[in-house]
Design an enzyme around this catalytic site. Structure first.
Site, PDB file in Angstrom:
ATOM      1  N   THR A 174      25.087 -55.608 110.901  1.00  0.00           N
ATOM      2  CA  THR A 174      24.442 -54.932 109.764  1.00  0.00           C
ATOM      3  C   THR A 174      23.357 -55.833 109.188  1.00  0.00           C
ATOM      4  O   THR A 174      23.519 -57.061 109.172  1.00  0.00           O
ATOM      5  CB  THR A 174      25.496 -54.656 108.670  1.00  0.00           C
ATOM      6  OG1 THR A 174      26.505 -53.795 109.228  1.00  0.00           O
ATOM      7  CG2 THR A 174      24.888 -53.970 107.458  1.00  0.00           C
ATOM      8  N   ALA A 218      23.022 -63.287 110.149  1.00  0.00           N
ATOM      9  CA  ALA A 218      23.799 -64.217 109.328  1.00  0.00           C
ATOM     10  C   ALA A 218      22.975 -64.602 108.105  1.00  0.00           C
ATOM     11  O   ALA A 218      21.747 -64.516 108.120  1.00  0.00           O
ATOM     12  CB  ALA A 218      24.158 -65.470 110.122  1.00  0.00           C
ATOM     13  N   GLU A 223      32.333 -56.344 109.798  1.00  0.00           N
ATOM     14  CA  GLU A 223      31.673 -57.266 110.730  1.00  0.00           C
ATOM     15  C   GLU A 223      32.704 -58.193 111.372  1.00  0.00           C
ATOM     16  O   GLU A 223      32.664 -58.452 112.577  1.00  0.00           O
ATOM     17  CB  GLU A 223      30.603 -58.079 109.996  1.00  0.00           C
ATOM     18  CG  GLU A 223      29.405 -57.234 109.589  1.00  0.00           C
ATOM     19  CD  GLU A 223      28.414 -57.946 108.699  1.00  0.00           C
ATOM     20  OE1 GLU A 223      27.294 -57.444 108.574  1.00  0.00           O
ATOM     21  OE2 GLU A 223      28.741 -58.996 108.121  1.00  0.00           O
ATOM     22  N   THR A 249      17.784 -57.760 110.126  1.00  0.00           N
ATOM     23  CA  THR A 249      17.551 -58.275 111.483  1.00  0.00           C
ATOM     24  C   THR A 249      18.183 -57.335 112.499  1.00  0.00           C
ATOM     25  O   THR A 249      17.567 -56.989 113.518  1.00  0.00           O
ATOM     26  CB  THR A 249      18.130 -59.705 111.627  1.00  0.00           C
ATOM     27  OG1 THR A 249      17.793 -60.459 110.463  1.00  0.00           O
ATOM     28  CG2 THR A 249      17.587 -60.396 112.863  1.00  0.00           C
ATOM     29  N   LYS A 275      28.318 -64.864 106.044  1.00  0.00           N
ATOM     30  CA  LYS A 275      27.841 -63.502 106.220  1.00  0.00           C
ATOM     31  C   LYS A 275      28.323 -62.641 105.055  1.00  0.00           C
ATOM     32  O   LYS A 275      29.221 -63.037 104.331  1.00  0.00           O
ATOM     33  CB  LYS A 275      28.365 -62.914 107.542  1.00  0.00           C
ATOM     34  CG  LYS A 275      27.754 -63.598 108.751  1.00  0.00           C
ATOM     35  CD  LYS A 275      28.200 -62.986 110.077  1.00  0.00           C
ATOM     36  CE  LYS A 275      28.175 -61.503 110.086  1.00  0.00           C
ATOM     37  NZ  LYS A 275      26.871 -60.918 109.732  1.00  0.00           N
ATOM     38  N   GLY A 306      25.866 -60.810 103.060  1.00  0.00           N
ATOM     39  CA  GLY A 306      24.772 -60.500 102.136  1.00  0.00           C
ATOM     40  C   GLY A 306      24.535 -58.995 102.028  1.00  0.00           C
ATOM     41  O   GLY A 306      24.088 -58.501 100.997  1.00  0.00           O
ATOM     42  N   GLY A 307      24.877 -58.279 103.085  1.00  0.00           N
ATOM     43  CA  GLY A 307      24.731 -56.818 103.083  1.00  0.00           C
ATOM     44  C   GLY A 307      26.046 -56.115 102.767  1.00  0.00           C
ATOM     45  O   GLY A 307      26.156 -54.893 102.942  1.00  0.00           O
ATOM     46  N   ASP A 366      24.838 -59.670 115.719  1.00  0.00           N
ATOM     47  CA  ASP A 366      24.764 -59.551 114.252  1.00  0.00           C
ATOM     48  C   ASP A 366      23.930 -60.680 113.672  1.00  0.00           C
ATOM     49  O   ASP A 366      23.743 -61.731 114.300  1.00  0.00           O
ATOM     50  CB  ASP A 366      26.189 -59.571 113.658  1.00  0.00           C
ATOM     51  CG  ASP A 366      26.234 -59.014 112.233  1.00  0.00           C
ATOM     52  OD1 ASP A 366      25.179 -58.623 111.692  1.00  0.00           O
ATOM     53  OD2 ASP A 366      27.340 -58.975 111.660  1.00  0.00           O
ATOM     54  N   LYS A 377      17.688 -69.550 108.127  1.00  0.00           N
ATOM     55  CA  LYS A 377      19.147 -69.407 107.971  1.00  0.00           C
ATOM     56  C   LYS A 377      19.926 -70.640 108.445  1.00  0.00           C
ATOM     57  O   LYS A 377      21.137 -70.730 108.251  1.00  0.00           O
ATOM     58  CB  LYS A 377      19.637 -68.184 108.770  1.00  0.00           C
ATOM     59  CG  LYS A 377      18.906 -66.882 108.467  1.00  0.00           C
ATOM     60  CD  LYS A 377      19.234 -66.368 107.096  1.00  0.00           C
ATOM     61  CE  LYS A 377      18.583 -65.047 106.747  1.00  0.00           C
ATOM     62  NZ  LYS A 377      19.062 -63.906 107.488  1.00  0.00           N
TER      63      LYS A 377
HETATM   64  C1  5RP Z   1      25.501 -58.144 106.229  1.00  0.00           C
HETATM   65  C2  5RP Z   1      25.285 -59.477 106.861  1.00  0.00           C
HETATM   66  C3  5RP Z   1      23.943 -59.744 107.448  1.00  0.00           C
HETATM   67  O1  5RP Z   1      24.090 -60.085 108.783  1.00  0.00           O
HETATM   68  C4  5RP Z   1      23.300 -60.881 106.704  1.00  0.00           C
HETATM   69  O2  5RP Z   1      23.280 -60.575 105.326  1.00  0.00           O
HETATM   70  C5  5RP Z   1      21.874 -61.137 107.194  1.00  0.00           C
HETATM   71  O3  5RP Z   1      21.059 -60.073 106.814  1.00  0.00           O
HETATM   72  P1  5RP Z   1      19.541 -59.979 107.186  1.00  0.00           P
HETATM   73  O4  5RP Z   1      19.451 -59.774 108.654  1.00  0.00           O
HETATM   74  O5  5RP Z   1      19.059 -58.774 106.403  1.00  0.00           O
HETATM   75  O6  5RP Z   1      18.839 -61.244 106.740  1.00  0.00           O
HETATM   76  O7  5RP Z   1      26.144 -60.318 106.933  1.00  0.00           O
HETATM   77  O8  5RP Z   1      26.758 -58.051 105.615  1.00  0.00           O
END
Ligand code: 5RP
Length: 226
Positions: free
Chosen positions: A28, A83, A103, A31, A94, A96-97, A81, A121
């Site tokens: 999610t 990070a 996950e 990226t 992980k 942030g979303g 996925d 990151k």
């Molecule tokens: C979602 C996550 C995402 O992988 C993480 O937040 C990175 O997000 P992005 O690709 O938008 O920088 O853990 O729960």
């Protein structure tokens, strides 16, 4: 290159790890959204995907990629996925979303975790990014106090003026001020606290490979032996 261009670059690069004829695990975030868009170009060669969030499911289905329930498939060959942080051994923060629980479930069912991330990151020690923790709402304030005892400041995540509700109907705490020197031990400890659904440290389910987007191109980091 902008951060979004770096994310798009590693999203496309991850296609190389998708195995023809195999269901792929999909994470999610922004990226991963680039990865999903790229995956559409090879959708005829895979049966479909297992998804880690309602958002990714909607994007996959809109592109005509079938989405299966975890329980309908066995071991997944590869999980792709993003990070929020990744350390030199492939341990990650992980969530942030807010999709960390699903996950971790899909990662645990997968043989290999390929992390896709831009180079902002990468950290030496996890903890600069506020640590997401999914919690049962009635336990939230006690867990805030447990983090305070470790020197962390935990706050309930809000969205549109109300506590954010995850795909699982729970809440998220974001914890600042931690320095996570032993991610394996930290993850095990916090997972034992009553009311914690999932802590956003991915050490037991770490990445085996990271495709890191840099202005010089994609760097492949391997953590298999670490
Ligand atoms: C979602 C996550 C995402 O992988 C993480 O937040 C990175 O997000 P992005 O690709 O938008 O920088 O853990 O729960």
């Amino acid at each position: 290159m902008t951060q979004d261009e770096l994310k798009a670059m590693v999203g496309r690069a991850a296609l190389e790890y998708v195995e023809a004829g195999q269901v792929v695990g999909v994470g999610t975030g922004s990226t991963v959204n680039h990865f999903i868009d790229a995956l559409a170009s090879m959708k005829e060669r895979i049966p479909g995907a297992v998804s880690s969030s309602e958002a990714s499911t909607a994007r996959l289905q809109a592109l005509g990629i079938p989405v299966f329930d975890c329980n309908a498939v066995g071991e997944i060959a590869v999980y792709i996925d993003g990070a929020d942080e990744i350390d030199p051994r492939g341990h990650m923060i992980k969530g942030g979303g807010a999709a960390l629980t699903r996950e971790k479930i899909v990662a645990a069912q997968s043989r290999r975790f390929v992390c896709i991330a831009d180079d902002s990151k990468r950290v030496e020690v996890l903890g600069r990014f506020p640590l997401p923790v999914e919690v049962i709402p009635m336990a939230a304030q006690r867990i805030v106090r447990q983090f305070a005892a470790l020197g962390g400041q935990a706050e309930l995540r809000h969205k549109d003026g109300a506590p954010l509700v995850t795909d699982n109907g729970q809440h998220i705490l974001d914890v600042r001020g931690l320095r996570i020197g032993d991610p394996l031990a930290f993850e095990s400890t916090v997972n034992q606290w009553p009311g914690v659904v999932t802590v956003g440290v991915f050490a037991h389910q770490k990445a085996q490979i990271c495709l890191l987007g840099t202005s010089q191109g994609v760097r492949t980091l391997r953590f298999d032996g670490a």
